[in-house]
Design an enzyme around this catalytic site. Structure first.
Site, PDB file in Angstrom:
ATOM      1  N   HIS A   1      -0.701   7.114   4.420  1.00 48.39           N
ATOM      2  CA  HIS A   1       0.617   6.605   4.823  1.00 48.39           C
ATOM      3  C   HIS A   1       1.670   7.670   4.511  1.00 48.39           C
ATOM      4  O   HIS A   1       1.641   8.265   3.428  1.00 48.39           O
ATOM      5  CB  HIS A   1       0.957   5.327   4.057  1.00 48.39           C
ATOM      6  CG  HIS A   1      -0.071   4.245   4.183  1.00 48.39           C
ATOM      7  ND1 HIS A   1      -0.222   3.492   5.319  1.00 48.39           N
ATOM      8  CD2 HIS A   1      -1.017   3.809   3.305  1.00 48.39           C
ATOM      9  CE1 HIS A   1      -1.203   2.622   5.140  1.00 48.39           C
ATOM     10  NE2 HIS A   1      -1.699   2.798   3.927  1.00 48.39           N
TER      11      HIS A   1
ATOM     12  N   ALA B   1       0.799  -1.229   0.000  1.00 53.81           N
ATOM     13  CA  ALA B   1       0.000   0.000   0.000  1.00 53.81           C
ATOM     14  C   ALA B   1       0.829   1.274   0.000  1.00 53.81           C
ATOM     15  O   ALA B   1       0.280   2.369   0.085  1.00 53.81           O
ATOM     16  CB  ALA B   1      -0.928  -0.006   1.210  1.00 53.81           C
TER      17      ALA B   1
END
Length: 264
Positions: free
Chosen positions: A216, A120
């Site tokens: 993130h 991811a």
């Protein structure tokens, strides 16, 4: 044509299988738990289903693990020892030193490789390049909406249902992060293994009711300079808890095995 074996048959595996076949590759077999054979065939289009790596057919080109930490623990070493390359998204499982040692030893015995899909997150190519010099500091911050942390250790320190402002529920090393959050912190482990390692990489996890997507962020500094990378990840339409980019990174790893030109 590449012949692919799979571990697991969930949302990520289904995406990978569809895209692999669209690119002219064959999904030849899948490993599923005993009693789940019919579900695996339904999810992946009637492929051969086995219960162990020893039962995978011969002449596979690569095996893809999309089953989470339990999948790579149960079948990773046996797959590699057979000489089959293994692509996994379960990077956080490698925070367990015994498993890490077992997988790398099995890969050496089998004369093959364990490939960690980027999952991811991005910028791991830049981070691993920076690690060839004097990489001094790396930190990872993961933000998810409160619902994204349900079923995790965050519930032990936060009331996720009543949260009205961002709240940190973990701060420590990437190793401790991956061990404490086995279903939520594969990215922390990926960042660590690309850079300073699991113990020297800092990790922070935040439940944030003001956001709708998983965010993130990596920051790093060293001889190369400094960088900050942030990504807002979309979930998969049929399973919002699974990252779309994670599935896409596995497809890229498979494609790279036959491409004449590879970036990174």
């Amino acid at each position: 044509m590449q012949r692919i074996g799979m571990i697991g048959y969930g949302a990520v595996a289904g995406y990978v299988a569809r895209e692999a076949e669209r690119n002219g590759f064959e999904v030849a077999a899948v490993i599923a738990r005993p009693g789940r054979e019919a579900a695996a065939r339904a999810a992946l289009g009637g492929v051969t289903v086995v219960n162990a790596a020893a039962d995978l057919p011969e002449a596979l080109d690569v095996v893809v693990d999309c089953a989470g930490h339990d999948g790579v623990r149960a079948h990773g070493a046996d797959t590699l020892a057979r000489g089959l390359p293994l692509v996994t998204v379960s990077v956080g499982a490698l925070a367990d030193n015994e498993l890490y040692a077992g997988l790398t030893a099995a890969a050496k015995r089998g004369g093959t490789r364990l490939h960690l899909a980027t999952g991811a997150i991005g910028a791991l190519d830049a981070l691993s390049a920076a690690a060839a010099g004097d990489l001094q500091e790396v930190s990872y911050t993961g933000r998810k909406p409160p619902a994204g942390w349900r079923g995790s250790a965050a519930e032990e320190v936060l009331d996720l249902d009543r949260l009205d402002a961002p709240a940190v529920h973990f701060e420590g090393s990437a190793r401790d992060c991956a061990l404490a959050y086995p279903k939520n912190a594969n990215v922390a482990a990926s960042v660590a293994l690309a850079g300073l390692g699991l113990d020297a990489t800092k990790a922070r996890l935040i439940a944030d009711p003001t956001i709708a997507r998983n965010i993130h962020e990596i920051t790093a500094s060293g001889d190369f300079g400094r960088f900050r990378f942030t990504i807002e990840g979309m979930g998969m339409p049929d399973n919002p808890k699974s990252s779309a980019l994670t599935a896409m990174s596995v497809v890229r790893a498979i494609r790279n095995r036959t491409e004449a030109l590879v970036i990174g």
